[in-house]
Design an enzyme around this catalytic site. Structure first.
Site, PDB file in Angstrom:
ATOM      1  CE  LYS A  28      -7.775   8.773 -19.818  1.00 43.82           C
ATOM      2  NZ  LYS A  28      -7.880   9.506 -21.459  1.00 43.82           N
ATOM      3  NE  ARG A  29      -6.356  18.236 -18.492  1.00 39.94           N
ATOM      4  CZ  ARG A  29      -7.385  18.988 -18.499  1.00 39.94           C
ATOM      5  NH1 ARG A  29      -8.241  18.741 -19.602  1.00 39.94           N
ATOM      6  NH2 ARG A  29      -7.300  20.102 -18.042  1.00 39.94           N
TER       7      ARG A  29
END
Length: 495
Positions: free
Chosen positions: A255-256
């Site tokens: 997600k980052r």
RNA sequence: GGCGCAUUCGUCUAGUUGGCCUAGGACACCUCCCUCUCAAGGAGGAGAUCGGGGGUUCGAAUCCCCCAUGCGCUACCA
């Protein structure tokens, strides 16, 4: 070879990202190519990490890409249920069987002790084994004590202490591990849920999965799975470990890394056709030049042999280019109306609020032919064509000062336009004729004149072809904007 | 730390059993053409001594060994 049955087995811990869905795509392509079955199985065995709505978003992503499944959630199938949380008794049964045959044992160690142990090992830089096997040699008496005290236990696999385990990977060839490297992995957690390792083996067996195509990160645990199959007396499936898709920093996609969820790409205006094509090329290639391939072509040509071994970094630029290719192809093959239909939602949400809703679809069909080849994403459309919808144009009057024309000439040119465009036909050829002769009369080069009118009529310097644009805008709106531009010029005392 | 896997232009990749590779294509970048701007399209250009070092061979990106680097795994997560 037996019937091909492959599965996509995501765990519902969030939105599927590009890497997950690429795995699904490869499985789907392989199934369709081989005339086999594509199964979706939800691996919801981690109560703690479960995310509300994740299953829906997984299915949405598959649907958006057109990856239909033959068995799984919503469609069912003969091998169900397809949620692991509904198959708990199965896993427990085989964990028990392994226990009884002496191939597994109960472990009473508290997770606090385990993590502390691991921390100490790491500190001493010891060759880390995740579990010290304390309970493996627990005497029956001691075990009975713990049991009667109500100490919760997990069931661990008794991994062989020596020898080697090897298996053939369809992509990487023979892979060998020393058994001494393997640890006694947990099969059944103390909450009664299986770990991935047990559940995946049991399910793949009973669902008669023929090929396991999964991400590379699973390669290291495959020998344990192979050993588990052997312990249960089952034949393992064929394995193909897919190269991973990495973030721009070359680490495992997460997600980052920003825009990684599949649905996000849909919302940003990517076409599913482009997405499927592009994803297929991440780790697979047909030959040295064919890149743009439709779904059918992909299915026809897909093969495990041509999957590459090396991890790939997701190249957004290329995806955008490809999306542009598909947009143009869409218009060519399915016409402007279809393109307009797909563009409409993006206009509804992307045009300024002051534009009246609903957006007029008929009008959009007249505009998009002027815009489709100037855009790579549907979401770029609103900003590119908003002047078709606005009443008041908001632009810097300085833009009206075109290179090669002074203020006085510009004023005269605008007046000339206003005069001559007031009557007569207003299609693009007529407009062009008028403008060209005006340029000649004023002794102007056409370029600067067109540039001036472009700004007056659209408020910007880069637009679709001027005369077509004016024709679509219509006479009234064009005249009004020319007047407004004239007023701006007259009131400005800029040099 | 241990184990496993991988290593061709910035990126995605082609490179079938070693020779046709003075390494091909695509994106991005640059130039030119087309052109009313911007695109699209067309034509070119630059960009990889095939991670490094040893071998094997008449000949290696392709086979072998060593090293380096990257990534993954090393959870009662998947």
């Amino acid at each position: 070879m037996d019937r091909v049955r492959v599965r996509y087995a995501p765990s519902p811990t969030g939105y599927p990202h590009i890497g997950n869905i690429r795995t699904a795509l490869f499985n789907w392509l392989f199934a369709r190519h081989m005339g086999g079955s594509f199964i979706v199985r939800i691996e919801d065995t981690d109560q703690a990490r479960k995310v509300e709505g994740a299953v829906e978003s997984i299915l949405d992503s598959l649907r958006w890409l057109g990856l239909d499944w033959d068995e799984g959630p919503e469609v069912g199938g003969r091998y169900g249920p397809y949620f692991q949380s509904e198959r708990l008794d199965l896993y427990q049964r085989f964990a028990r069987q392994l226990l009884e045959s002496g191939q597994a044992y109960r472990c009473y160690c508290a997770s606090e002790r385990l993590s502390q142990m691991r921390a100490e090992m790491a500190e001493r830089k010891e060759a880390a084994r995740s579990y010290d096997r304390r309970c493996r040699s627990l005497s029956p008496g001691k075990a009975g004590d713990l049991e009667s005290q109500g100490v919760p236990s997990a069931i661990r696999f008794k991994a062989p202490l020596e020898g080697q385990t090897a298996f053939q990977d369809l992509i990487r060839g023979e892979i060998t591990f020393d058994n001494s490297e393997l640890d006694d992995l947990v099969l059944l957690k103390s909450d009664g849920y299986p770990t991935y390792h047990l559940a995946n083996v049991v399910d793949d067996h009973f669902m008669e999965v023929s090929h396991v195509m999964r991400a590379d990160e699973w390669l290291s645990s495959t020998p344990r799975h192979v050993l588990l199959y052997a312990a249960l007396g089952w034949r393992p499936p064929l394995y193909a470990h897919l190269p991973m898709i990495l973030g721009p920093d070359k680490s495992k996609l997460s997600k980052r890394h920003g825009a990684t969820s599949v649905v996000e790409y849909r919302d940003r205006g990517f076409l599913t056709e482009a997405m499927v094509n592009f994803l297929a090329l991440l780790g697979w290639a047909l030959d040295d030049k064919t890149e743009v391939m439709g779904r059918d072509e992909l299915i026809r040509h897909f093969s495990i042999e041509r999957i590459s071994k090396t991890a790939a970094i997701f190249n957004q630029d290329k995806l955008q280019w490809m999306n542009g290719v598909y947009i143009r192809q869409l218009v060519e093959k399915q016409g402007h109306a279809e393109f307009a239909r797909r563009a409409l939602p993006f206009l509804e949400s992307g045009l300024p609020e002051r534009v009246k809703r609903p957006i007029d679809g008929e009008y959009v069909v007249r505009i998009t032919p002027l815009a489709y080849e100037r855009v790579n994403l549907l979401s770029e459309l609103p900003a590119r064509i908003d002047f078709f919808f606005l009443d008041e144009l908001d632009y810097d009057a300085g833009l009206l000062v075109v290179k090669g024309m002074d203020r006085e000439t510009a004023i005269a040119a605008l007046r000339g336009c206003l005069q001559r465009l007031g009557g007569g036909p207003f299609d693009h050829t007529a407009i062009e004729g008028v403008m060209r002769s005006l340029a000649e009369e004023l002794g102007l080069k056409p370029g600067p004149l067109f540039g001036l009118v472009r700004v007056a009529v659209t408020g910007r310097t880069a637009t679709p072809p001027l005369f077509e644009t004016m024709a679509v805008l219509g006479r009234d709106r064009c005249l009004r904007r020319l007047e407004s531009a004239l007023a701006r010029l007259e009131s400005s005392h800029a040099a």
